[in-house]
Design an enzyme around this catalytic site. Sequence first.
Site, short mmCIF file in Angstrom:
data_model
loop_
_atom_site.label_atom_id
_atom_site.label_comp_id
_atom_site.label_asym_id
_atom_site.label_seq_id
_atom_site.Cartn_x
_atom_site.Cartn_y
_atom_site.Cartn_z
N TYR A 1 -11.01 30.21 56.13
CA TYR A 1 -11.93 30.00 57.25
C TYR A 1 -12.36 31.38 57.75
O TYR A 1 -11.58 32.09 58.37
CB TYR A 1 -11.26 29.20 58.35
CG TYR A 1 -12.15 28.79 59.50
CD1 TYR A 1 -13.53 28.94 59.45
CD2 TYR A 1 -11.61 28.23 60.66
CE1 TYR A 1 -14.35 28.55 60.49
CE2 TYR A 1 -12.40 27.84 61.72
CZ TYR A 1 -13.78 28.01 61.64
OH TYR A 1 -14.58 27.62 62.69
N LYS B 1 -14.91 28.43 54.04
CA LYS B 1 -15.86 28.00 55.05
C LYS B 1 -16.40 29.28 55.66
O LYS B 1 -15.72 29.95 56.45
CB LYS B 1 -15.20 27.12 56.11
CG LYS B 1 -16.16 26.71 57.23
CD LYS B 1 -15.46 25.93 58.32
CE LYS B 1 -16.45 25.60 59.44
NZ LYS B 1 -15.79 24.89 60.57
#
Length: 299
Positions: free
Chosen positions: A135, A163
């Site tokens: 992330y 992400k």
Amino acid sequence: MYKPTGMIPAMPTPFNDEGNIDFDSYNRLIDHLIDGGVHCLLAGGSTGEYSLMSMDERKSVLKAAVETAKGRVPIMAGTSAHKTEDTLELTRYAAEIGADCALVINPYYLKTSEQGILDYYTKLAKNADIGIVIYHYPVATSVELSPELIAELSKIDGIVGVKNTTDQEHTCKVIALTKDQDDFSVLTGFEHLILPTLAVGGDGATGIVHNLVPKEIVQMYKLFTEDRDIEGAIEINQKLLPLYDYVEAEPVPGPVKAGLDILGIKGGHVREPLVPASEELKQKMGQALSELGYEVQTV
């Protein structure tokens, strides 16, 4: 290992008037999203207010997502924590209960080196029987991972994606550096960049607006990736532009919780020190959802 692709809503966690997790509303949200055709569900991420929960609460949210989904869609478990030991505990738990991958933010606040980041993700990947999604959210963490560092991380066995919640130029560079790796996906975390990311070879998006309009988001993805109807995808995207703005116009996740309330799917309260959406924003969101053909409720 599962590699996340497609449209993945970052689910909020509903809290009731007493401040406890409202599992009935959470389960209803999950059914709403699966009925909308989403490809995976992110449970317990930033939008889910994980940083304001106890470890037991976080585990209960992940377990509820897995049990309610019942294998209908994969579950991406948010397992980020500041302490490596806590991240590892929660990531192992996610694997034990049957989640399909774990989303883990890079170390932040007390910043480490690039080698420290490599060691961190290597330890997680080696010690938890589940795929790890990086992330990357530099606006929130003040830690920027270079495209070259992400490409190096992508080669670690067990790292299955990123992400990438940052600008499009950075995402393009990450895609270029990892395009030959079939076991690694690049997802954008910004709604406005869904189509641009898909256009340059990205694999999907993890977003907030997906919770409100899953059918439209999935249809846009399908038009672009399967039907090759670029004009049709652009048309849907343009209709959704106001909602892209509204879901982050005020502190997250207040706006998306208000939007769910407007749709009759209880979004619930936010936990302090977060704040609910303003009445002005609620009005704008209600109007936008009404124009998309949804029956809206006054909240």
